[in-house]
Design a protein around this motif. Structure first.
Motif, PDB file in Angstrom:
ATOM      1  N   LYS A 218       0.841  -1.206   0.000  1.00  0.00           N
ATOM      2  CA  LYS A 218       0.000   0.000   0.000  1.00  0.00           C
ATOM      3  C   LYS A 218       0.875   1.255   0.000  1.00  0.00           C
ATOM      4  CE  LYS A 218      -3.611   2.137  -0.368  1.00  0.00           C
ATOM      5  NZ  LYS A 218      -4.496   1.911  -1.541  1.00  0.00           N
ATOM      6  N   GLU A 221       2.456   1.721  -3.395  1.00  0.00           N
ATOM      7  CA  GLU A 221       1.461   2.203  -4.373  1.00  0.00           C
ATOM      8  C   GLU A 221       1.238   3.717  -4.197  1.00  0.00           C
ATOM      9  OE1 GLU A 221      -2.334   0.016  -4.027  1.00  0.00           O
ATOM     10  OE2 GLU A 221      -3.298   1.989  -4.247  1.00  0.00           O
ATOM     11  N   LEU A 222       1.139   4.158  -2.957  1.00  0.00           N
ATOM     12  CA  LEU A 222       0.926   5.590  -2.698  1.00  0.00           C
ATOM     13  C   LEU A 222       2.154   6.402  -3.143  1.00  0.00           C
ATOM     14  CD1 LEU A 222      -0.733   5.298   0.845  1.00  0.00           C
ATOM     15  CD2 LEU A 222      -1.869   6.130  -1.234  1.00  0.00           C
ATOM     16  N   CYS A 223       3.357   5.904  -2.830  1.00  0.00           N
ATOM     17  CA  CYS A 223       4.584   6.620  -3.237  1.00  0.00           C
ATOM     18  C   CYS A 223       4.658   6.723  -4.757  1.00  0.00           C
ATOM     19  CB  CYS A 223       5.830   5.891  -2.738  1.00  0.00           C
ATOM     20  SG  CYS A 223       6.113   6.090  -0.984  1.00  0.00           S
ATOM     21  N   GLU A 225       2.263   6.634  -6.883  1.00  0.00           N
ATOM     22  CA  GLU A 225       1.228   7.546  -7.388  1.00  0.00           C
ATOM     23  C   GLU A 225       1.673   9.005  -7.258  1.00  0.00           C
ATOM     24  OE1 GLU A 225      -2.682   7.052  -5.680  1.00  0.00           O
ATOM     25  OE2 GLU A 225      -3.345   8.994  -6.506  1.00  0.00           O
ATOM     26  N   SER A 237      -1.674  14.937  -2.509  1.00  0.00           N
ATOM     27  CA  SER A 237      -0.348  14.305  -2.424  1.00  0.00           C
ATOM     28  C   SER A 237       0.127  14.285  -0.970  1.00  0.00           C
ATOM     29  CB  SER A 237       0.677  15.059  -3.274  1.00  0.00           C
ATOM     30  OG  SER A 237       0.166  15.327  -4.554  1.00  0.00           O
ATOM     31  N   LYS A 240      -1.700  11.654   0.969  1.00  0.00           N
ATOM     32  CA  LYS A 240      -1.233  10.302   0.633  1.00  0.00           C
ATOM     33  C   LYS A 240       0.167  10.040   1.168  1.00  0.00           C
ATOM     34  CE  LYS A 240      -4.366   9.268  -3.042  1.00  0.00           C
ATOM     35  NZ  LYS A 240      -4.892   9.759  -4.296  1.00  0.00           N
ATOM     36  N   ALA A 244       1.326   7.030   3.412  1.00  0.00           N
ATOM     37  CA  ALA A 244       2.383   6.141   2.913  1.00  0.00           C
ATOM     38  C   ALA A 244       3.417   5.944   4.018  1.00  0.00           C
ATOM     39  CB  ALA A 244       3.050   6.738   1.673  1.00  0.00           C
TER      40      ALA A 244
END
Ligand code: NAD
Ligand code: ZN
Length: 359
Positions: A218, A221-223, A225, A237, A240, A244
């Motif tokens: 997870k 995925e956030l990094c 994005e 950002s 998130k 993250a």
């Protein structure tokens, strides 16, 4: 025999834009008569009314401004704890406001309010025997995972090593993405990459299990994005990145970091290179260990036009290289996570010297 790690987590978590305003309400039930709350605040914020005026001081509560010029030291922790004990006897709690440095400083000071001796005596695993003062973490920079971790990384007389213990995690964290908005682009990147590197090291490590993997994926995925896919940095950002960091920290709770961290600790100890930027300097050269992670890292560096220093080991002496190698070699669990039980077949002093010489 302990077959499975049994580890504590942060007791209370509040998350959300503007949640910092709830601090007074959150602290109130923890207030003891005649024992103040101590706010350990990054001195970057000294004189910055928009944050300082929102710190809910009451009675003898005190703000202690601390510098991030150096990462937290055992000497500094001992000095702050002694001063507070001399001035107040006991405190109701210690609240850290800042990046990983302030979070770690607050954890360590809270522990040293109740544990005898020097914080250097507790650098290692499970050496802390008594719960510390109530402690709260309020990040203003995201990525280290210090808000959820069971350690506080300190530079001591002998080495740079955490106070890893069941009493180290915060009792409460306040995650307000508004507080990380003002971080400078380069710093945000370096500390954000700490999280990215935690993910890569955890997800490719031999210690990985499904618990770690679910958090690590997870966070990764956030990094990806926010640092690779999105074209603008906006409030979303920051939201998130803050989560993250949390997930990245949780991922290493049940695994470990790896090569970048082991090597970066050597740079930190000898040259005072900061954790975030140090990890970036090292990770840039780790294609051999993390080919996909390093490829994407380089793409993120380009996209965000970040400067990664080079040649920082150019003029070091043999003794200096040896010291860094000692510090890196000492990190056995990190190497074992990265390369397995036979890590010493790959990681020799000669190999580490060659790696440092490239940086
Ligand atoms: P930091 O706390 O050292 O801060 C870096 C810089 O950013 C400082 O100059 C600081 O003043 C500035 N800054 C912080 N917030 C800001 C804001 N909102 N606006 C503008 N400037 C701001 O950086 P970091 O990367 O968050 O933390 C690094 C520290 O964390 C190291 O000491 C490292 O050892 C520690 N760490 C701890 C753990 C853990 O699990 N305990 C994990 C990783 C790293
Ligand atoms: Zn890290």
């Amino acid at each position: 025999m302990t077959a499975f790690k049994n580890f504590p987590m942060v007791k209370m978590v509040v998350y959300g834009r503007g949640s910092f305003a709830q601090t007074a309400e959150i602290l109130a039930p923890q207030r003891k008569a005649d024992a103040p709350f101590i706010f350990i605040v990054d001195d970057f914020f000294q004189g910055k009314a928009e944050l300082i005026n929102r710190i809910p001081l009451e009675g003898k509560d005190k703000i202690v401004f601390a510098s991030t010029a150096d990462e937290p030291k055992t000497k500094q922790v001992d000095a702050i704890a002694k001063e507070l004990k001399d001035e107040f006897g006991t405190v109701s709690g210690v609240i850290g406001i800042g990046g990983g440095s302030m979070l770690d400083l607050a954890k360590a000071v809270a522990l040293m309010m109740t544990n005898p001796g020097s914080s250097a005596d507790y650098q290692g695993w499970d050496l802390v025997k008594v719960p510390g003062a109530y402690h709260v973490g309020i990040p203003t920079l995201s990525g280290t995972g210090a808000e959820v971790s069971r350690t506080t990384v300190l530079t001591g007389p002998e080495r740079k090593l955490g106070m890893n213990s069941d009493y180290t995690p915060f009792d409460q964290i306040i995650l307000d993405p508004e507080l990380i908005k003002g971080a400078p682009k380069n710093q945000r990147f370096y500390t954000g990459m700490d999280c990215y590197i935690h993910c890569i090291e955890s997800l490719t490590g031999t210690y990985l299990n499904t618990f770690s993997q679910s958090y690590g994926e997870k966070a990764l995925e956030l990094c990806e994005e926010i640092f690779l896919k999105k074209d603008v940095w906006d409030d979303d950002s920051d939201d998130k990145l803050m989560m993250a960091s949390y997930h990245g920290g949780m991922s290493i709770a049940y695994s470990q970091v790896g090569v970048a961290h082991a090597v970066s600790y050597g740079l930190g100890f000898l040259l005072g290179t900061k954790h975030g930027i140090g990890n970036c300097i090292v990770f840039d050269h780790l294609e051999e260990f993390y080919p996909d992670g390093v490829r994407d890292f380089k793409a993120m560096v380009d996209k965000h036009e970040i400067h990664i220093p080079k040649g920082i080991c150019a003029n070091l002496t043999d003794e200096q290289f040896d010291k860094m190698i000692d510090v890196a070699m000492f990190m056995a669990p990190l190497w074992e996570n990265a390369l397995g039980k036979n890590w010493k077949d790959t990681i020799t002093r000669k190999k580490l010297r060659e790696m440092y010489e490239k940086m």
